[in-house]
Write a protein that holds these residues in place. Structure first.
Motif, short mmCIF file in Angstrom:
data_model
loop_
_atom_site.label_atom_id
_atom_site.label_comp_id
_atom_site.label_asym_id
_atom_site.label_seq_id
_atom_site.Cartn_x
_atom_site.Cartn_y
_atom_site.Cartn_z
N ALA A 64 0.83 -22.60 1.18
CA ALA A 64 1.93 -23.20 0.41
C ALA A 64 3.24 -23.11 1.19
O ALA A 64 4.01 -24.07 1.25
N THR A 65 3.50 -21.95 1.78
CA THR A 65 4.72 -21.75 2.57
C THR A 65 4.75 -22.71 3.76
O THR A 65 5.76 -23.35 4.02
N GLU A 66 3.62 -22.79 4.48
CA GLU A 66 3.54 -23.67 5.65
C GLU A 66 3.78 -25.13 5.29
O GLU A 66 4.31 -25.90 6.08
N ARG A 67 3.37 -25.52 4.07
CA ARG A 67 3.51 -26.92 3.63
C ARG A 67 4.77 -27.15 2.79
O ARG A 67 4.95 -28.21 2.23
N ASN A 68 5.58 -26.10 2.68
CA ASN A 68 6.82 -26.19 1.91
C ASN A 68 6.56 -26.56 0.45
O ASN A 68 7.27 -27.38 -0.14
N ILE A 69 5.52 -25.96 -0.12
CA ILE A 69 5.16 -26.17 -1.53
C ILE A 69 5.62 -24.95 -2.31
O ILE A 69 5.30 -23.81 -1.95
N ASN A 70 6.38 -25.20 -3.37
CA ASN A 70 6.86 -24.11 -4.21
C ASN A 70 5.75 -23.73 -5.18
O ASN A 70 5.49 -24.46 -6.13
N ALA A 71 5.11 -22.60 -4.93
CA ALA A 71 3.99 -22.18 -5.77
C ALA A 71 4.03 -20.67 -5.98
O ALA A 71 4.24 -19.90 -5.05
N MET A 130 4.99 -24.71 -9.17
CA MET A 130 3.68 -24.68 -9.78
C MET A 130 3.21 -23.23 -9.84
O MET A 130 3.25 -22.52 -8.85
N LYS A 131 2.78 -22.82 -11.01
CA LYS A 131 2.28 -21.46 -11.19
C LYS A 131 0.76 -21.51 -11.33
O LYS A 131 0.24 -22.21 -12.21
N ILE A 132 0.10 -20.77 -10.46
CA ILE A 132 -1.37 -20.78 -10.40
C ILE A 132 -1.88 -19.35 -10.56
O ILE A 132 -1.38 -18.43 -9.92
N ILE A 133 -2.89 -19.21 -11.41
CA ILE A 133 -3.55 -17.91 -11.55
C ILE A 133 -5.02 -18.07 -11.22
O ILE A 133 -5.68 -19.01 -11.68
N ALA A 168 -5.98 -26.94 -6.56
CA ALA A 168 -4.99 -26.71 -7.62
C ALA A 168 -4.01 -27.88 -7.72
O ALA A 168 -3.67 -28.33 -8.81
N ILE A 169 -3.58 -28.39 -6.56
CA ILE A 169 -2.63 -29.51 -6.54
C ILE A 169 -3.27 -30.75 -7.17
O ILE A 169 -2.65 -31.43 -8.00
N THR A 170 -4.50 -31.03 -6.80
CA THR A 170 -5.21 -32.19 -7.36
C THR A 170 -5.36 -32.04 -8.86
O THR A 170 -5.12 -32.98 -9.62
N LEU A 171 -5.74 -30.86 -9.30
CA LEU A 171 -5.89 -30.59 -10.74
C LEU A 171 -4.57 -30.77 -11.47
O LEU A 171 -4.52 -31.35 -12.56
N ASN A 172 -3.49 -30.32 -10.87
CA ASN A 172 -2.16 -30.41 -11.48
C ASN A 172 -1.69 -31.87 -11.58
O ASN A 172 -0.99 -32.23 -12.51
#
Length: 101
Positions: A24-31, A1-4, A95-99
């Motif tokens: 994101a790193t702590e939750r293992n989310i690729n962002a 996921m790319k976020i600006i 951001a995750i909810t929006l995505n």
């Protein structure tokens, strides 16, 4: 996921970006997360999923939505409390909810 994150000069959100990356790193989310000035947004649209607008530049919301929503990019104003307290985890959740909607 790319976020600006968009702010007036791209500077005031840098601490928030760092906290979001850490979360994101702590939750293992690729962002991929970065902050840019509104004037630079047009140069950062490739692969973009989410634009979060700093509360101090909320007046840019209509302009940004007109620019990016036709490309399938979702836009929201960063929660003012989370922004003020630099709560990267909460802004990442936003951001995750929006995505996912």
């Amino acid at each position: 996921m790319k976020i600006i994150l968009v702010c007036s000069a791209g500077m005031s959100t840098s601490m928030l970006v760092n906290k979001m990356k850490k979360s994101a790193t702590e939750r293992n989310i690729n962002a991929e997360i970065k902050a840019v000035a509104e004037s630079e947004l047009k140069n950062n649209l490739d692969g973009l999923h989410i634009v979060l607008i700093g509360p101090q530049v909320r007046y840019l919301e209509k302009k940004i939505k007109k620019q990016v929503e036709p490309l399938g990019i979702r836009v929201d104003i960063i929660d003012q409390m989370a922004y003020g307290l630099i709560q990267g985890d909460k802004v990442l959740d936003q951001a995750i909810t929006l995505n996912n909607n």
